[in-house]
Design an enzyme around this catalytic site. Structure first.
Site, PDB file in Angstrom:
ATOM      1  N   TYR A   1       0.861  -1.199   0.000  1.00  0.00           N
ATOM      2  CA  TYR A   1       0.000   0.000   0.000  1.00  0.00           C
ATOM      3  C   TYR A   1       0.885   1.232   0.000  1.00  0.00           C
ATOM      4  O   TYR A   1       1.879   1.283   0.729  1.00  0.00           O
ATOM      5  CB  TYR A   1      -0.901   0.027   1.237  1.00  0.00           C
TER       6      TYR A   1
ATOM      7  N   GLU B   1      -0.559   4.823  -0.463  1.00  0.00           N
ATOM      8  CA  GLU B   1      -1.351   6.044  -0.694  1.00  0.00           C
ATOM      9  C   GLU B   1      -0.518   7.261  -0.346  1.00  0.00           C
ATOM     10  O   GLU B   1       0.272   7.238   0.600  1.00  0.00           O
ATOM     11  CB  GLU B   1      -2.629   6.009   0.145  1.00  0.00           C
TER      12      GLU B   1
ATOM     13  N   ASP C   1      -7.248  15.075 -23.492  1.00  0.00           N
ATOM     14  CA  ASP C   1      -7.254  13.627 -23.247  1.00  0.00           C
ATOM     15  C   ASP C   1      -6.559  12.988 -24.454  1.00  0.00           C
ATOM     16  O   ASP C   1      -7.145  12.874 -25.531  1.00  0.00           O
ATOM     17  CB  ASP C   1      -8.698  13.155 -23.129  1.00  0.00           C
TER      18      ASP C   1
ATOM     19  N   THR D   1      -4.022   7.230 -21.250  1.00  0.00           N
ATOM     20  CA  THR D   1      -3.786   5.846 -20.859  1.00  0.00           C
ATOM     21  C   THR D   1      -2.353   5.499 -21.263  1.00  0.00           C
ATOM     22  O   THR D   1      -1.704   6.243 -22.001  1.00  0.00           O
ATOM     23  CB  THR D   1      -4.737   4.870 -21.580  1.00  0.00           C
TER      24      THR D   1
ATOM     25  N   LYS E   1      -2.576   2.064 -25.028  1.00  0.00           N
ATOM     26  CA  LYS E   1      -3.078   2.115 -26.413  1.00  0.00           C
ATOM     27  C   LYS E   1      -1.871   2.305 -27.337  1.00  0.00           C
ATOM     28  O   LYS E   1      -0.982   1.453 -27.363  1.00  0.00           O
ATOM     29  CB  LYS E   1      -4.122   3.225 -26.535  1.00  0.00           C
TER      30      LYS E   1
ATOM     31  N   ARG F   1      -1.741  -1.727 -18.907  1.00  0.00           N
ATOM     32  CA  ARG F   1      -3.063  -1.111 -18.778  1.00  0.00           C
ATOM     33  C   ARG F   1      -3.015  -0.112 -17.624  1.00  0.00           C
ATOM     34  O   ARG F   1      -2.758  -0.507 -16.481  1.00  0.00           O
ATOM     35  CB  ARG F   1      -4.078  -2.223 -18.506  1.00  0.00           C
TER      36      ARG F   1
HETATM   37  N1  DSN Z   1     -12.287   1.912 -24.448  1.00  0.00           N
HETATM   38  C1  DSN Z   1     -11.416   2.886 -25.039  1.00  0.00           C
HETATM   39  C2  DSN Z   1     -11.486   2.851 -26.524  1.00  0.00           C
HETATM   40  O1  DSN Z   1     -11.677   1.785 -27.056  1.00  0.00           O
HETATM   41  O2  DSN Z   1     -11.330   3.863 -27.171  1.00  0.00           O
HETATM   42  C3  DSN Z   1     -11.642   4.241 -24.522  1.00  0.00           C
HETATM   43  O3  DSN Z   1     -12.030   4.187 -23.199  1.00  0.00           O
END
Ligand code: DSN
Length: 478
Positions: free
Chosen positions: A66, A68, A243, A272, A275, A281
């Protein structure tokens, strides 16, 4: 993709053996997932394949701690190694993106966006109710708390891209907390060109006067001019929040530079890591000095305890993205998307905006008489994994849709070239041309479909040849 180190197969076989001693079905599903990912054309625009070091470090005891708080200021004892992990990850993120400050604790993109929203609210709006609620979670808020908050925040306003134009749920959609927290007004795209209409956006912003303008998308196949976005934000006194979850890899890989790079223009950037950036993730936030301390309050205001094992994997992914090889990869992602777009269009497939200049294309399949759902299912049956998506002003709504979104980051990681993406376009076009809606007693279905005999098998076989030429984690044998 380069061949994995020789010992990897033995390591993973041993791990799966150990897992199987507790629950063999989990070991089997883990092994099966690798087989499944190897055997299909992964074209989901938001997915990728992380490196083995990135995956490996997540399977460690860093998970058990932990932590925090922030680096050096934890609410738990014994956090020196998590401090190191978090500091190294933040250092790499700041260097990679040229950002003043990185906060690498968010567990996902939605968490990262919530951290950003809360940081903007807490930095810009005085709220006695928030002070009274302290570290309460959203679930603790009563309706009257929300009323108080909204009153104190003077019904603060957010302006983001609409979902059907390619924006994300977290940009003010009514079924997301962002649509509940804020009064929201969405901007769309020009009906003729499908592109963001900056002049229209500016007029709407002058009228609506948002506290926050959100730039970024999950299904818009074009680049954004962040300098223009910042000009509009400055003109109306808004904070510019970008974003970049979808295109972080293209920013990191220096494909998006100048006015297309959000970092010099945004007050806060959230993303994120899994991607186009090709990490584990997770999520992260980049901020200017002005917002740095507000962002660092993400845990416990918005987030649960940080995941040490995932922050370690983020550190590796950021380090990998700082290499020249990653820049070559990112450039190839964009080249491949163009080849895919051109290959689809020359075979009669309609694309929203008539092409792409990022990592994704959005097909409008209505000229084939199909819904997005039918096209997605027929492609899946043929070994091509995509996801259905609304197109602007979609007559089929968000469930059936008229569109299918396709992205190049994952297959580019496997090594696919532009010529191979032209072959992928050929396979997709063949499936679309060979599929018709199923007709029942109530007429044509929006979900069921029929593929002409032999097409799915033929496409699967041709897909397999492309996949065999570009193996996933070559050398890894379970
Ligand atoms: N689920 C993601 C996407 O496929 O674009 C975005 O949250």
């Amino acid at each position: 993709m380069t061949t994995v180190p020789a010992q990897s197969s033995q390591i993973y076989r041993s791990i799966l053996d150990v897992v199987a001693t507790v629950e063999p079905r989990i070991a089997d599903a883990t092994a099966q997932e690798l087989s499944d990912q190897r055997a299909s054309l992964k074209l989901i625009a938001s997915e990728n394949y992380a490196s083995l070091p990135t995956l490996m470090v997540m399977g460690t005891w860093l998970s058990d701690k932990y932590a925090e708080g922030t680096i050096g200021h934890r609410f738990y004892a014994g956090c020196r190694n998590i401090d190191t992990v978090e500091a190294v990850a933040a250092e790499h993120a700041e260097a990679l993106f040229g950002a003043d400050h990185a906060y690498v604790q968010p567990h996902s993109g939605i968490d990262a966006n919530l951290v950003a929203y809360w940081a903007i609210l807490s930095h810009r709006v005085e709220s006695p109710t928030l002070k009274r609620l302290g570290a309460a979670t959203v679930n603790d808020l009563s309706e009257s708390d929300w009323e108080d908050l909204r009153r104190e925040f003077n019904s603060q306003k957010v302006m983001g891209m609409s979902l059907d134009a390619g924006g994300h749920l977290t940009h003010g959609f009514r079924h997301n907390i962002s649509g509940k927290m804020f009064s929201q007004h969405s901007y769309g795209t020009d009906p003729e060109t499908g592109l963001i209409d900056y002049d229209g956006l500016r007029s709407a912003a002058r009228e609506f006067k948002p506290l926050i303008i959100v730039a970024g998308y999950s299904a818009y196949p074009r680049r954004v001019n962040f300098a223009r976005m910042r000009e509009i934000a400055d003109e109306v006194g808004a904070t510019l929040f970008v974003d970049m979850a979808h295109f972080a890899g293209l920013v990191a890989g220096k494909v998006f530079t100048g006015e297309e790079n959000p970092i010099p223009y945004a007050h806060i950037v959230a993303s994120t890591t899994h991607k186009s950036l090709r990490g584990p993730r997770g999520g992260f936030v980049l901020a200017t000095q002005e917002y740095a301390s507000a962002v660092d309050k993400g845990c416990p205001m918005v987030l649960g305890g940080p995941l040490g094992h995932v922050m370690a994997a983020k550190a590796l992914a950021f380090a990998e993205a700082r290499t020249p090889a990653f820049q070559t990869y990112a450039a190839q992602v964009a080249t491949n998307a163009k080849a895919l777009a051109e290959g689809l269009m020359k075979r009669g497939v309609h694309l929203v905006t008539g092409g792409t200049d990022n990592h994704l294309v959005l097909m409008d399949v209505s000229n084939f008489g199909l819904t997005g759902r039918q096209a997605e299912s027929a492609l899946l049956e043929s070994g091509v994994v995509t996801n259905r998506n609304s197109v602007p002003r979609d007559p089929n709504g968000a469930w059936y849709t008229s569109g299918v979104r396709i992205g190049t980051p994952a297959l580019t990681t496997r090594g696919f070239t532009a010529a191979e993406f032209d072959q992928v376009a050929d396979l997709i076009a063949e499936v679309l041309k060979s599929t018709t809606p199923a007709v029942g007693p109530k007429g044509a279905s929006k979900a069921k479909y029929v593929i002409a005999d032999g097409v799915a098998a033929r496409v699967n076989a041709r897909a397999q040849e492309l996949l065999d030429a570009n193996p996933l984690y070559p050398g890894l044998e379970l």
